[in-house]
Motif scaffolding. Structure first.
Motif, PDB file in Angstrom:
ATOM      1  N   CYS A 139       0.716  -1.369   0.185  1.00 44.25           N
ATOM      2  CA  CYS A 139      -0.079   0.028  -0.053  1.00 44.25           C
ATOM      3  C   CYS A 139       0.858   1.303  -0.185  1.00 44.25           C
ATOM      4  CB  CYS A 139      -0.850  -0.091   1.345  1.00 44.25           C
ATOM      5  SG  CYS A 139      -2.094  -1.312   1.405  1.00 44.25           S
ATOM      6  N   ILE A 140       0.480   2.366  -0.150  1.00 40.68           N
ATOM      7  CA  ILE A 140       1.133   3.799  -0.319  1.00 40.68           C
ATOM      8  C   ILE A 140       0.264   4.787   0.465  1.00 40.68           C
ATOM      9  CG2 ILE A 140       2.106   5.551  -1.426  1.00 40.68           C
ATOM     10  CD1 ILE A 140       2.382   3.434  -3.766  1.00 40.68           C
ATOM     11  N   LEU A 141       0.773   5.227   1.482  1.00 33.41           N
ATOM     12  CA  LEU A 141      -0.063   6.270   2.320  1.00 33.41           C
ATOM     13  C   LEU A 141       0.302   7.483   1.572  1.00 33.41           C
ATOM     14  CD1 LEU A 141      -1.806   7.143   4.763  1.00 33.41           C
ATOM     15  CD2 LEU A 141       0.217   7.371   6.001  1.00 33.41           C
ATOM     16  N   ILE A 142      -0.848   8.450   1.325  1.00 34.80           N
ATOM     17  CA  ILE A 142      -0.598   9.834   0.918  1.00 34.80           C
ATOM     18  C   ILE A 142      -0.982  10.649   2.053  1.00 34.80           C
ATOM     19  CG2 ILE A 142      -1.149  11.502  -0.694  1.00 34.80           C
ATOM     20  CD1 ILE A 142      -1.989   9.391  -2.528  1.00 34.80           C
ATOM     21  N   ALA A 143       0.197  11.173   2.918  1.00 31.36           N
ATOM     22  CA  ALA A 143      -0.217  11.963   4.082  1.00 31.36           C
ATOM     23  C   ALA A 143       0.090  13.284   3.887  1.00 31.36           C
ATOM     24  CB  ALA A 143       0.552  11.174   5.295  1.00 31.36           C
ATOM     25  N   GLY A 144      -0.381  14.283   5.060  1.00 35.10           N
ATOM     26  CA  GLY A 144       0.059  15.395   5.013  1.00 35.10           C
ATOM     27  C   GLY A 144       0.624  15.674   6.384  1.00 35.10           C
ATOM     28  N   GLY A 200       3.292   6.883  11.674  1.00 35.47           N
ATOM     29  CA  GLY A 200       2.212   5.501  11.638  1.00 35.47           C
ATOM     30  C   GLY A 200       2.732   4.635  10.578  1.00 35.47           C
ATOM     31  N   ALA A 201       2.804   5.249   9.429  1.00 31.27           N
ATOM     32  CA  ALA A 201       3.198   4.198   8.198  1.00 31.27           C
ATOM     33  C   ALA A 201       4.675   3.812   8.296  1.00 31.27           C
ATOM     34  CB  ALA A 201       2.915   4.925   6.987  1.00 31.27           C
ATOM     35  N   GLU A 202       5.569   4.555   8.840  1.00 29.63           N
ATOM     36  CA  GLU A 202       6.900   4.150   9.173  1.00 29.63           C
ATOM     37  C   GLU A 202       6.805   3.138  10.282  1.00 29.63           C
ATOM     38  OE1 GLU A 202      11.289   5.790  10.471  1.00 29.63           O
ATOM     39  OE2 GLU A 202       9.293   7.107  11.054  1.00 29.63           O
ATOM     40  N   GLN A 203       5.871   3.046  11.324  1.00 27.24           N
ATOM     41  CA  GLN A 203       5.913   1.768  12.128  1.00 27.24           C
ATOM     42  C   GLN A 203       5.679   0.449  11.487  1.00 27.24           C
ATOM     43  OE1 GLN A 203       5.032   2.830  16.069  1.00 27.24           O
ATOM     44  NE2 GLN A 203       3.338   1.130  16.243  1.00 27.24           N
ATOM     45  N   ILE A 204       4.712   0.473  10.593  1.00 27.84           N
ATOM     46  CA  ILE A 204       4.592  -0.808   9.966  1.00 27.84           C
ATOM     47  C   ILE A 204       5.123  -1.055   8.442  1.00 27.84           C
ATOM     48  CG2 ILE A 204       2.275  -0.876  11.328  1.00 27.84           C
ATOM     49  CD1 ILE A 204       0.988   0.030   8.874  1.00 27.84           C
ATOM     50  N   ASP A 205       6.193  -0.296   8.322  1.00 27.06           N
ATOM     51  CA  ASP A 205       6.910  -0.187   6.900  1.00 27.06           C
ATOM     52  C   ASP A 205       5.736  -0.171   5.777  1.00 27.06           C
ATOM     53  OD1 ASP A 205       9.187  -0.703   8.078  1.00 27.06           O
ATOM     54  OD2 ASP A 205       8.777  -3.044   8.451  1.00 27.06           O
ATOM     55  N   MET A 206       4.876   0.651   5.741  1.00 28.12           N
ATOM     56  CA  MET A 206       4.013   1.024   4.762  1.00 28.12           C
ATOM     57  C   MET A 206       4.732   2.287   4.011  1.00 28.12           C
ATOM     58  SD  MET A 206       0.136   2.457   4.663  1.00 28.12           S
ATOM     59  CE  MET A 206      -0.789   0.648   5.077  1.00 28.12           C
ATOM     60  N   PRO A 207       4.872   2.248   2.692  1.00 31.63           N
ATOM     61  CA  PRO A 207       5.510   3.212   2.075  1.00 31.63           C
ATOM     62  C   PRO A 207       4.592   4.596   2.142  1.00 31.63           C
ATOM     63  CG  PRO A 207       5.424   1.296   0.547  1.00 31.63           C
ATOM     64  CD  PRO A 207       4.778   0.975   1.884  1.00 31.63           C
ATOM     65  N   ARG A 208       5.083   5.570   2.386  1.00 33.29           N
ATOM     66  CA  ARG A 208       4.423   6.958   2.564  1.00 33.29           C
ATOM     67  C   ARG A 208       5.063   8.132   1.499  1.00 33.29           C
ATOM     68  NH1 ARG A 208       7.928   3.831   5.501  1.00 33.29           N
ATOM     69  NH2 ARG A 208       9.227   4.831   6.176  1.00 33.29           N
ATOM     70  N   ILE A 221      -1.180   8.934 -10.401  1.00 32.85           N
ATOM     71  CA  ILE A 221      -1.147   7.465 -10.346  1.00 32.85           C
ATOM     72  C   ILE A 221       0.292   6.945 -11.158  1.00 32.85           C
ATOM     73  CG2 ILE A 221      -2.498   5.436 -11.137  1.00 32.85           C
ATOM     74  CD1 ILE A 221      -3.458   6.978  -8.541  1.00 32.85           C
ATOM     75  N   SER A 222       0.429   7.521 -12.208  1.00 29.87           N
ATOM     76  CA  SER A 222       1.351   7.000 -13.239  1.00 29.87           C
ATOM     77  C   SER A 222       2.821   6.951 -12.381  1.00 29.87           C
ATOM     78  CB  SER A 222       1.638   7.913 -14.529  1.00 29.87           C
ATOM     79  OG  SER A 222       0.431   7.614 -15.276  1.00 29.87           O
ATOM     80  N   LYS A 223       3.122   7.852 -11.840  1.00 31.97           N
ATOM     81  CA  LYS A 223       4.252   8.021 -11.017  1.00 31.97           C
ATOM     82  C   LYS A 223       4.475   7.045  -9.760  1.00 31.97           C
ATOM     83  CE  LYS A 223       5.368  12.960 -11.698  1.00 31.97           C
ATOM     84  NZ  LYS A 223       5.654  14.330 -11.166  1.00 31.97           N
ATOM     85  N   LEU A 224       3.309   6.841  -9.148  1.00 34.60           N
ATOM     86  CA  LEU A 224       3.167   5.922  -8.098  1.00 34.60           C
ATOM     87  C   LEU A 224       3.422   4.307  -8.599  1.00 34.60           C
ATOM     88  CD1 LEU A 224       0.148   6.810  -5.836  1.00 34.60           C
ATOM     89  CD2 LEU A 224       2.509   7.400  -5.375  1.00 34.60           C
ATOM     90  N   CYS A 225       2.916   4.282  -9.907  1.00 36.30           N
ATOM     91  CA  CYS A 225       2.997   2.935 -10.345  1.00 36.30           C
ATOM     92  C   CYS A 225       4.335   2.700 -10.759  1.00 36.30           C
ATOM     93  CB  CYS A 225       2.121   2.828 -11.550  1.00 36.30           C
ATOM     94  SG  CYS A 225       0.478   2.617 -11.114  1.00 36.30           S
ATOM     95  N   GLN A 226       5.232   3.716 -11.275  1.00 38.22           N
ATOM     96  CA  GLN A 226       6.414   3.571 -12.057  1.00 38.22           C
ATOM     97  C   GLN A 226       7.358   3.475 -10.638  1.00 38.22           C
ATOM     98  OE1 GLN A 226       7.080   6.944 -14.410  1.00 38.22           O
ATOM     99  NE2 GLN A 226       5.360   6.269 -15.957  1.00 38.22           N
ATOM    100  N   LYS A 227       7.227   4.049  -9.495  1.00 39.85           N
ATOM    101  CA  LYS A 227       8.296   4.200  -8.571  1.00 39.85           C
ATOM    102  C   LYS A 227       8.476   2.666  -7.856  1.00 39.85           C
ATOM    103  CE  LYS A 227      10.645   6.209  -5.172  1.00 39.85           C
ATOM    104  NZ  LYS A 227      11.853   6.627  -5.347  1.00 39.85           N
ATOM    105  N   ARG A 228       9.605   2.409  -7.556  1.00 35.89           N
ATOM    106  CA  ARG A 228      10.050   1.244  -6.845  1.00 35.89           C
ATOM    107  C   ARG A 228      10.093   1.692  -5.398  1.00 35.89           C
ATOM    108  NH1 ARG A 228      11.670  -3.104  -9.944  1.00 35.89           N
ATOM    109  NH2 ARG A 228      11.944  -2.557 -12.175  1.00 35.89           N
TER     110      ARG A 228
END
Length: 277
Positions: free
Chosen positions: A218-223, A230-238, A268-275
């Motif tokens: 998953c990818i969290l989009i945060a502000g 929180g995302a860092e704690q569970i290794d969720m990309p942010r 969305i294209s950038k999110l899909c292309q990013k590793r």
């Protein structure tokens, strides 16, 4: 507490002389790490407290300001506050590409109810294609039930042992450890998370669970820093989307930092292309 909320709040409390500009707000937010009570303490320490206020009454006074702030926020949010530019196109593009979109309202500082009222501005057709996760959805999720004890019918040790037996995958093993940490069971991981951080983690876990996707995919989009933590704690990309109030804030653990949706910023294209690592 934003500048607009401050204007309404201080005015209602008769604090016409109190004023903070955007640079002052940004500095207070940085120094307080987003803690609203701490932010107000720092602010009044800087400009001076009301002369009629006894030292022993400072904490109750701050709490009264925050109560008025909540009321002012409701007034502000229930008006025609626009959505962030480009968010509708971003969501539409994700839906077209078959990418699940989950909107989390449960850890919003503005409150679940107000956050949902803002989300409603996306329109019925768009909302029918996405999932909105609030307090109720988090509590009903497997992770939420384990963390908040809604479904505990046996001792914590027995419940955790049952979950451990079910934890056949690495993802479930991580969940078992996090649950054990929050329940104060003896597991050798950090148990210093604050209550708010625990709620954020629960919301992120519930979102991933409902989407049917492991958190690391998953990818969290945060502000905010709290969401990123929180995302860092569970290794969720942010990915952080800056605002005028976080333009100078640092997000060292974010995978990417952008200014908005669309164009040269987040698509969305950038999110899909990013590793994501």
């Amino acid at each position: 507490m934003s500048i607009a909320q401050k204007d309404l709040t201080f005015l209602k409390l008769g604090l016409d002389c109190a004023n903070w500009t955007e640079p002052v707000y940004s500095d207070l937010q940085r120094r307080s790490a987003g803690n609203e009570e701490r932010m107000l303490m720092l602010y009044f320490n800087r400009i001076g407290w009301p002369t009629s206020l006894p030292t022993s009454e400072k904490e109750p006074f701050v709490k009264s300001v925050l109560r008025e702030k909540k009321s002012a926020l409701e007034e502000l949010m229930l008006k025609s506050l626009p959505l962030r530019p480009g968010v509708e196109d971003f969501i539409d593009d994700a839906c077209i590409k078959g990418i699940p979109v989950i909107i989390l309202t449960s850890y919003s500082k503005s409150g679940d109810k107000i956050a949902r009222s803002i989300v409603q501005r996306l329109g019925h057709e768009r909302l029918s294609k996405i999932k909105v996760i609030g307090n109720e959805e988090v509590e009903k999720s497997l992770y939420g039930q384990l963390v908040f004890g809604k479904a505990m019918t046996s001792s914590l040790d027995e419940q955790l042992a049952k979950e451990a037996r079910k934890a056949a995958s690495a993802e479930k093993q991580r969940i078992a450890k996090e649950v054990a940490s929050i329940l104060k069971v003896s597991v050798d991981i950090d148990t210093s998370s604050s209550e708010s951080l625990e709620k954020i983690v629960a919301a992120l876990r519930a979102g991933a669970e409902i989407a049917g996707i492991p958190v690391y995919k998953c990818i969290l989009i945060a502000g905010s820093k709290s969401g990123v933590a929180g995302a860092e704690q569970i290794d969720m990309p942010r990915v952080v989307l800056r605002s005028s109030f976080t333009s100078r804030a640092e997000f060292p653990s974010a995978n990417a930092i952008m200014d908005g949706f669309g164009g040269a910023d987040l698509t969305i294209s950038k999110l899909c292309q990013k590793r994501w690592s």
